[in-house]
Write an enzyme that holds these catalytic residues in place. Structure first.
Site, PDB file in Angstrom:
ATOM      1  N   SER A 333       0.859  -1.182   0.000  1.00 60.13           N
ATOM      2  CA  SER A 333       0.000   0.000   0.000  1.00 60.13           C
ATOM      3  C   SER A 333       0.897   1.235   0.000  1.00 60.13           C
ATOM      4  CB  SER A 333      -0.947  -0.015   1.197  1.00 60.13           C
ATOM      5  OG  SER A 333      -1.884   1.029   1.113  1.00 60.13           O
ATOM      6  N   HIS A 359      -2.323  -1.131  -3.624  1.00 57.92           N
ATOM      7  CA  HIS A 359      -3.465  -0.230  -3.514  1.00 57.92           C
ATOM      8  C   HIS A 359      -3.238   0.967  -4.430  1.00 57.92           C
ATOM      9  CE1 HIS A 359      -4.274  -1.886   0.799  1.00 57.92           C
ATOM     10  NE2 HIS A 359      -4.763  -2.680  -0.144  1.00 57.92           N
ATOM     11  N   ASP A 456      -5.151  -4.354   5.675  1.00 60.96           N
ATOM     12  CA  ASP A 456      -5.431  -5.224   4.531  1.00 60.96           C
ATOM     13  C   ASP A 456      -4.279  -6.198   4.313  1.00 60.96           C
ATOM     14  OD1 ASP A 456      -6.945  -6.167   2.397  1.00 60.96           O
ATOM     15  OD2 ASP A 456      -5.934  -4.864   0.956  1.00 60.96           O
TER      16      ASP A 456
END
Length: 533
Positions: A333, A359, A456
């Site tokens: 991310s 992401h 996540d």
């Protein structure tokens, strides 16, 4: 000669009249402007740098540099002065401790920064300045000759009456540690950003800039912690500025963008130069957390830029020893664009298939794949629905779609792109990829979680470990944001933890050994580095 005293939040102007302007400044700043052709002179005096939404009267607004300086320049233009004929002198911005809150704000430096920035935006020459230091200044400005002189006043000599000139709200200002420079051509957007940023008591906007010249002036003269930058104009000069200042100052930058199609490549190029991240202009609610994370990333940024220079043009000659039916899964991310490049650059062209979820917004994933394919030996492409997973390929999840792997036979995997709801707030989601991979049987699986905010990937990593996969996370010291990896570690989902430069070696060792699971918790895999060298 007539003497006019200019107090805080006041402005004096003389059109060819014999006037001597006088003021006393501490942390506040006075800007003296003089037209060398018409002999006009003017002085403003302000106590704070940038006006906010509470500055709802003309008097209060002029106690802010962003308003006072512009108002004084406007007065000159109304009288017919040409900007190229105006000269400026800046005085004040002392480091005077009126109390702990004033000292913590470093308000003097911020006041100087807004003066330098605003004058640069109007292309007004700063002929001289006397700023900073633990002194106040008694300033005299001859509006006819343009001469400026001052006398230093030490803190103990300041009278109580000078302190009482400061508006009450200045004395109760909250501590703000992270100094932000906002760069955007739109004054409306700059003010919106400042309002959003300063809702957090740890953040303060020390200056705004609308163009490159003004931005350079602030960066080169003031201590800036984080920079926000609008790239929607697509001006290539901004990329040159980013490249130059990332190397020289290593100040974290955050891109504020509308994510328009024509600007995607410019934004992605900025990310590849080391910019911390980006925020959609429609989602400014994220700006505070992203700025704080960017501020914390400076040490990581220095390490990454150094590593990028070392790896430039470097080719690896080692091979990856692995058996058929091996699969590598990576999730990243915040900070992942740079982290992925570090990892993939260290891998040869011959590798097992690698599936990556970063992401990233829709349309950016293709640019990420293109960029990585250009600098890495392994073939990198954007994932497509129904494609068979092949050795020697890296698949980047498409922005706005979830990526899954589906087993169709003992030796055959295919990719599936789905349009389900976001998971953990993300689409694509790392957990979605990991959850699909736990169902794969008969394959040696290695799963990795890199730098990033949130959680996540943590649950999915735990499930993969329980189903026989070998799991790795990036360590805190080398992460831009130690979020996802931290949660995974706390859940007991991790077999090994290593720095970003050790991730590729960790993957290689896991593939070579065919390890299913380990209880090791070492921080670096020194023995695995032998495979790289």
């Amino acid at each position: 000669m007539k003497v006019i005293h200019v107090r805080s939040a006041e402005m004096g102007f003389s059109d060819q009249q014999a006037v001597l302007f006088a003021t006393v400044v501490g942390t506040g700043v006075t800007v003296c402007l003089w037209d060398k052709e018409t002999k006009r002179g003017g002085m403003c005096h302000y106590s704070l740098p940038v006006a906010n939404a509470d500055s709802n009267t003309a008097y209060i607004a002029k106690d802010y540099g962003s308003e006072a300086i512009v108002a004084l320049i406007r007065k000159f233009k109304q009288c017919g002065s040409q900007l190229q004929n105006i000269q400026a002198r800046v005085l004040g911005g002392g480091d005077l401790q009126y109390g702990e809150s004033m000292s913590d704000l470093q308000i003097g430096r911020s006041n100087v920064a807004i003066a330098v920035c605003t004058l640069a935006e109007f292309d007004i020459l700063v002929l001289g300045q006397s700023v900073g230091g633990a002194i106040g200044r008694q300033v005299h400005f001859n509006a006819v000759s343009g001469e400026v002189c001052f006398k230093a006043i030490h803190r103990d000599d300041f009278s109580d009456s000078l302190l009482r000139q400061q508006p009450a709200q200045h004395q109760v200002a909250k501590k703000r540690q992270i100094k932000v420079l906002v760069i955007d051509p739109s004054i409306r957007m700059r003010n919106l950003l400042q309002a959003a940023i300063e809702q957090d008591d740890d953040l303060t906007v020390i200056a705004q800039a609308s163009n490159i010249k003004a931005a350079r002036a602030v960066i080169e003269s003031q201590a800036v912690d984080v920079i926000t930058l609008d790239l929607d104009s697509g001006d290539p000069q901004w990329l040159a500025l980013i490249d130059s200042y990332m190397q020289s100052y290593q100040t974290p930058m955050l891109i504020i963008t509308s994510l328009q199609q024509h600007g995607l490549e410019v934004v992605f190029k900025a990310l590849s130069l080391g910019v911390f991240g980006y925020i959609d202009k429609s989602s400014l609610i994220e700006v505070q957390a992203k700025l704080k994370a960017a501020h914390q990333s400076k040490e990581y940024l220095q390490q990454t830029l150094s590593l990028a220079r070392e790896q430039q043009g470097e080719q690896k000659s080692f091979t990856v020893p692995y058996q058929n039916s091996a699969l590598v899964l990576l999730g990243a991310s915040t900070g992942g664009v740079d982290a992925l490049e570090v990892v993939l650059r260290q891998l040869p062209a011959a590798t097992p298939p690698i599936c990556i979820v970063q992401h990233i917004p829709q349309d950016y994933s293709g640019l990420l794949a293109k960029r990585l394919n250009e600098v890495c030996a392994v073939t990198v492409c954007e994932a497509a629905d129904g494609v068979e997973v092949l050795n020697d390929h890296v698949y980047i999840a498409k922005g706005g779609r979830h990526l899954k792997v589906l087993q169709l036979g003992p030796k055959k995997l295919v990719l599936r792109l789905t349009d389900e709801e976001p998971n953990n707030g993300f689409k694509p989601s790392i957990d979605v990829l990991f959850e699909s991979a736990k169902k794969v049987e008969g394959w040696n699986r290695v799963a990795v979680v890199l730098t990033g905010m949130g959680c996540d990937g943590a649950q999915g990593l735990l499930e993969l470990k329980r189903h026989g996969a070998f799991t790795i996370v990036q360590n805190e010291a080398s992460s831009v944001v130690y979020g996802m990896a931290k949660v995974a570690t706390e859940m007991g989902a991790v077999c090994r933890t290593t720095s970003i430069t050790g991730i590729s070696a960790a993957i290689i060792e896991a593939l070579a050994s065919g390890a299913k699971q380990s209880k090791q918790t070492d921080t670096d895999i020194d023995t695995a580095k032998a495979h790289v060298n």
